[in-house]
Design a protein around this motif. Structure first.
Motif, PDB file in Angstrom:
ATOM      1  N   LYS A   1       0.833  -1.213   0.000  1.00 36.69           N
ATOM      2  CA  LYS A   1       0.000   0.000   0.000  1.00 36.69           C
ATOM      3  C   LYS A   1       0.869   1.266   0.000  1.00 36.69           C
ATOM      4  O   LYS A   1       0.473   2.286  -0.570  1.00 36.69           O
ATOM      5  N   ALA A   2       2.056   1.196   0.625  1.00 42.07           N
ATOM      6  CA  ALA A   2       3.000   2.319   0.471  1.00 42.07           C
ATOM      7  C   ALA A   2       3.387   2.439  -1.001  1.00 42.07           C
ATOM      8  O   ALA A   2       3.532   3.542  -1.537  1.00 42.07           O
ATOM      9  N   GLY A   3       3.521   1.269  -1.661  1.00 35.60           N
ATOM     10  CA  GLY A   3       3.831   1.257  -3.095  1.00 35.60           C
ATOM     11  C   GLY A   3       2.697   1.847  -3.922  1.00 35.60           C
ATOM     12  O   GLY A   3       2.938   2.545  -4.916  1.00 35.60           O
ATOM     13  N   VAL A   4       1.465   1.574  -3.529  1.00 33.93           N
ATOM     14  CA  VAL A   4       0.308   2.177  -4.218  1.00 33.93           C
ATOM     15  C   VAL A   4       0.421   3.704  -4.146  1.00 33.93           C
ATOM     16  O   VAL A   4       0.248   4.409  -5.150  1.00 33.93           O
ATOM     17  N   ASN A   5       0.741   4.194  -2.937  1.00 34.09           N
ATOM     18  CA  ASN A   5       0.819   5.652  -2.767  1.00 34.09           C
ATOM     19  C   ASN A   5       1.938   6.251  -3.620  1.00 34.09           C
ATOM     20  O   ASN A   5       1.762   7.291  -4.256  1.00 34.09           O
ATOM     21  N   MET A   6       3.087   5.586  -3.635  1.00 30.63           N
ATOM     22  CA  MET A   6       4.206   6.131  -4.419  1.00 30.63           C
ATOM     23  C   MET A   6       3.906   6.043  -5.918  1.00 30.63           C
ATOM     24  O   MET A   6       4.212   6.978  -6.671  1.00 30.63           O
ATOM     25  N   GLY A   7       3.297   4.932  -6.346  1.00 33.88           N
ATOM     26  CA  GLY A   7       2.903   4.829  -7.754  1.00 33.88           C
ATOM     27  C   GLY A   7       1.953   5.961  -8.127  1.00 33.88           C
ATOM     28  O   GLY A   7       2.094   6.599  -9.181  1.00 33.88           O
ATOM     29  N   GLY A   8       0.996   6.229  -7.248  1.00 34.95           N
ATOM     30  CA  GLY A   8       0.036   7.313  -7.488  1.00 34.95           C
ATOM     31  C   GLY A   8       0.737   8.662  -7.577  1.00 34.95           C
ATOM     32  O   GLY A   8       0.386   9.509  -8.407  1.00 34.95           O
ATOM     33  N   LYS A   9       1.750   8.840  -6.709  1.00 35.11           N
ATOM     34  CA  LYS A   9       2.477  10.124  -6.698  1.00 35.11           C
ATOM     35  C   LYS A   9       3.207  10.337  -8.036  1.00 35.11           C
ATOM     36  O   LYS A   9       3.182  11.431  -8.601  1.00 35.11           O
ATOM     37  N   ILE A  10       3.803   9.285  -8.536  1.00 34.59           N
ATOM     38  CA  ILE A  10       4.535   9.413  -9.809  1.00 34.59           C
ATOM     39  C   ILE A  10       3.554   9.684 -10.960  1.00 34.59           C
ATOM     40  O   ILE A  10       3.804  10.521 -11.836  1.00 34.59           O
ATOM     41  N   ILE A  11       2.405   9.004 -10.917  1.00 37.06           N
ATOM     42  CA  ILE A  11       1.404   9.220 -11.972  1.00 37.06           C
ATOM     43  C   ILE A  11       0.834  10.639 -11.878  1.00 37.06           C
ATOM     44  O   ILE A  11       0.579  11.292 -12.900  1.00 37.06           O
TER      45      ILE A  11
END
Ligand SMILES: NC(=O)c1ccc[n+]([C@@H]2O[C@H](COP(=O)([O-])OP(=O)(O)OC[C@H]3O[C@@H](n4cnc5c(N)ncnc54)[C@H](OP(=O)(O)O)[C@@H]3O)[C@@H](O)[C@H]2O)c1
Length: 243
Positions: free
Chosen positions: A162-172
């Motif tokens: 879920k931390a990865g979800v947040n970082m992926g979202g930030k990059i997008i």
């Protein structure tokens, strides 16, 4: 609006599909297992606005095929709603017998799965008016949360994913910024779903209640964007969360 929603078989995904349909939207619903999917109950009720197809977010070919189905119906999407996720082991601590293969499956489903869907569906989103990526994240993905359930010395795979979800979202969000797009990362609160294998009766909300909150957020997402930013991390009631 036109939405692609993942993991619409059960739980929150199924509830959100129905809530967005009730509000007059078109839902492109990706189902992990159509044979057992509770979307079967909606079959016939929304013949023109519910488009169903199989979707395994861990498979490139499945995601590509699913987006091809969407393209047969439309040339644009307003919202990509990444919801599909699995929990994996939530008991083992660092010195226990950790199952790394399962961890990779959890990470692939929850974090890479969201990215895979965004990758294949992004051209449709860029052709849409709203250009919103709405990721169902979790407070468990927050580095700074003090919530007791999210500060355990276990749940490696789920918390990390879920931390990865947040970082992926930030990059997008960075990619979408000059294109007028936004990303909303939403913790859907504690729900009485079957994510743990049996219904979590101790949880606070029914998924249908959270689906109403999330549909409300999707309709008013600019109100939740901090000044000058095109991304935020909030809970389903609109409360700010710590990253
Ligand atoms: N429940 C909570 O309290 C809670 C709290 C915080 C965050 N969340 C998040 O809320 C979201 C929904 O969770 P939920 O509680 O509704 O759980 P759920 O009932 O288990 O729903 C998850 C959905 O994802 C599907 N799925 C599993 N693997 C998939 C794959 N590889 N590809 C596509 N779909 C797949 C499942 O299909 P099948 O059912 O057919 O396997 C199911 O429809 C998740 O992102 C979860 O992390 C939940």
């Amino acid at each position: 609006m036109k939405l692609l929603i993942t993991g619409t078989d059960h739980g929150l995904g199924r509830a959100m599909a129905e809530e967005f349909l009730k509000r007059g939207n078109t839902v492109y619903a990706g189902e992990y297992c159509q044979a057992t999917s509770l979307l079967n109950e909606l079959e016939g009720k929304y013949p023109d606005t519910l488009i169903r197809f199989p979707l395994d977010v861990t498979s490139d070919s499945s995601v590509r095929d699913a987006v091809e189905v969407v393209k047969q119906h439309t040339d644009s999407l307003d919202i990509i709603l990444n919801n599909a996720a699995i929990l994996g082991d939530i008991e083992k601590s660092i010195l226990d017998d950790l199952d790394f293969d399962e961890m990779v499956r959890v990470f692939d489903t929850n974090a890479v799965g969201d990215l895979r869907v965004c990758h294949y569906a992004m051209p449709l989103l860029l052709s849409g008016k709203t250009k919103l990526v709405l990721d169902i994240s979790s407070e468990a993905g927050s580095m700074r949360t003090t919530h007791p359930g999210c500060t355990e010395h276990r749940c490696f795979a789920y918390f990390m994913s879920k931390a990865g979800v947040n970082m992926g979202g930030k990059i997008i969000a960075t990619f979408l910024k000059d294109k007028g797009g936004h990303v909303l990362l939403v913790h859907p609160l504690w729900m009485k779903t079957f994510m743990r294998g049996e219904q979590d009766t101790a949880a606070t909300f029914y998924p249908e209640e959270v689906a109403v909150m999330i549909a409300d957020l999707a309709e008013s997402y600019p109100d939740y964007m901090p000044e000058g930013e095109n991304i935020n991390f909030i809970d389903a009631q609109g409360n700010q969360l710590l990253w």
